[in-house]
Motif scaffolding. Structure first.
Motif, short mmCIF file in Angstrom:
data_model
loop_
_atom_site.label_atom_id
_atom_site.label_comp_id
_atom_site.label_asym_id
_atom_site.label_seq_id
_atom_site.Cartn_x
_atom_site.Cartn_y
_atom_site.Cartn_z
N GLN A 279 0.83 -1.20 0.00
CA GLN A 279 0.00 0.00 0.00
C GLN A 279 0.87 1.26 0.00
N ALA A 280 1.96 1.24 0.77
CA ALA A 280 2.86 2.39 0.81
C ALA A 280 3.45 2.67 -0.57
N LEU A 281 3.82 1.62 -1.29
CA LEU A 281 4.36 1.80 -2.64
C LEU A 281 3.31 2.39 -3.57
N THR B 266 -5.44 4.10 -3.14
CA THR B 266 -6.62 4.81 -2.65
C THR B 266 -6.77 4.65 -1.15
N GLY B 267 -5.75 4.05 -0.49
CA GLY B 267 -5.86 3.81 0.94
C GLY B 267 -5.82 5.10 1.73
N THR B 268 -6.35 5.03 2.95
CA THR B 268 -6.35 6.18 3.84
C THR B 268 -5.86 5.74 5.19
N GLY B 269 -5.74 6.68 6.09
CA GLY B 269 -5.36 6.33 7.45
C GLY B 269 -3.91 6.62 7.72
N ARG B 270 -3.44 6.11 8.90
CA ARG B 270 -2.09 6.40 9.35
C ARG B 270 -1.05 5.93 8.36
N GLU B 271 -1.24 4.70 7.81
CA GLU B 271 -0.23 4.16 6.92
C GLU B 271 -0.13 4.99 5.66
N GLY B 272 -1.30 5.35 5.08
CA GLY B 272 -1.28 6.13 3.86
C GLY B 272 -0.65 7.49 4.08
N ALA C 295 10.11 1.61 5.51
CA ALA C 295 10.16 1.28 6.94
C ALA C 295 9.53 2.38 7.78
N ALA C 296 9.84 3.64 7.44
CA ALA C 296 9.26 4.76 8.18
C ALA C 296 7.76 4.86 7.95
N ALA C 297 7.32 4.52 6.75
CA ALA C 297 5.91 4.65 6.41
C ALA C 297 5.04 3.66 7.18
N VAL C 298 5.53 2.43 7.34
CA VAL C 298 4.69 1.39 7.94
C VAL C 298 5.09 1.05 9.37
N GLY C 299 6.20 1.63 9.86
CA GLY C 299 6.59 1.41 11.24
C GLY C 299 7.29 0.09 11.49
N ARG D 145 14.29 -1.23 8.86
CA ARG D 145 14.70 -1.20 7.46
C ARG D 145 14.98 -2.60 6.94
N VAL D 146 15.57 -3.45 7.79
CA VAL D 146 15.87 -4.83 7.39
C VAL D 146 14.58 -5.58 7.08
N SER D 147 13.57 -5.42 7.94
CA SER D 147 12.28 -6.08 7.70
C SER D 147 11.62 -5.54 6.44
N ALA D 148 11.66 -4.23 6.26
CA ALA D 148 11.06 -3.63 5.07
C ALA D 148 11.70 -4.19 3.81
#
Length: 245
Positions: free
Chosen positions: A164-166, A174-180, A203-207, A210-213
């Motif tokens: 969704q972040a990408l 079209t997503g909304t909310g904290r992640e968007g 990583a910053a966008a979804v919390g 960086r390794v996990s992202a």
């Protein structure tokens, strides 16, 4: 998504209903213990997904699978949930169009992964339907995605947030909310210019780390749901930038 459970063992049926109940996107709308009842409920309840046992009291569940395909309305996604391990049963199930084949006994996590993959494939098809036509590469990605459960060690929900972040950074979501909102703050400028996002920005966008992202992004690239390209700047190593496929 609406689920019909077809299972003749009441204990197993209750177990599978409980598994489905843990998933926020799916709800059980009915249960059947015979093939005849399954066909009747599928026609009246119009489920999106059927969990279908192969061994039923009044016949072969794979024959029920064939008859489910003749019902009016949108096509059903059928997940075989069975103790049948014979190669012929698997072959017939595949020929009948099952989206997944789970051998009993299986865990709630195993079913959840298949439900996640089913939902993701539906979403991908919905988005693809907005295009006037698909090329071969897009068709291949859709077919691969339909059969791709989330790998061990990756969370389906986190994978969804990364994707969704990408999309949002590229201006395609079209997503909304904290992640968007976070995606917009972290990398919308790069997305608007077609540069995509780095693993650090995702990583910053979804919390997450960086390794996990990077692990999630690499999985999206491997399954054809994202593209990666190096971005060369000043000195040092180039930075990989990720965009939705």
């Amino acid at each position: 998504m609406r689920v019909l459970v077809v299972e003749d063992d009441p204990v197993v049926a209750e177990l599978h209903r409980g598994y489905v109940a843990t998933h926020p996107r799916f709800v059980v709308v009915g249960s059947a213990v015979t093939g005849t009842e399954a066909l009747r409920l599928a026609a009246t309840l119009r489920p999106d997904v059927v969990l279908l046992d192969v061994h039923l009291p009044d016949g072969d569940g794979l024959d029920v699978l064939t008859r489910l395909r003749t019902l009016p309305g949108p096509p059903l996604d059928v997940l075989a949930t069975t103790a049948a391990r014979e190669a012929d049963a698997v072959r017939r199930a595949m020929a009948g169009g099952v989206v997944h084949y789970l051998v009993k006994p299986f865990t709630a996590a195993a079913l959840r992964d298949r439900l996640d993959a089913t939902w993701a494939a539906r979403e991908a098809l919905r988005r693809a339907g907005e295009a006037p036509a698909l090329d071969q590469e897009q068709v291949d990605r859709l077919l691969a995605r339909a059969a791709q459960p989330t790998p061990k060690g990756l969370s389906a929900r986190s994978l969804e947030l990364v994707e969704q972040a990408l999309r949002e950074a590229a201006g395609a979501g079209t997503g909304t909310g904290r992640e968007g909102a976070a995606a917009g703050r972290g990398g919308a400028e790069a997305g608007r210019h077609g540069l995509g996002l780095s693993a650090s920005e995702v990583a910053a966008a979804v919390g997450m780390s960086r390794v996990s992202a990077r692990r999630y992004l690499e999985h999206l690239v491997t399954t054809g749901r994202a593209r990666v390209a190096p971005r060369y700047g000043g000195t040092g190593r180039p930075e990989n930038r990720y965009r939705p496929a």
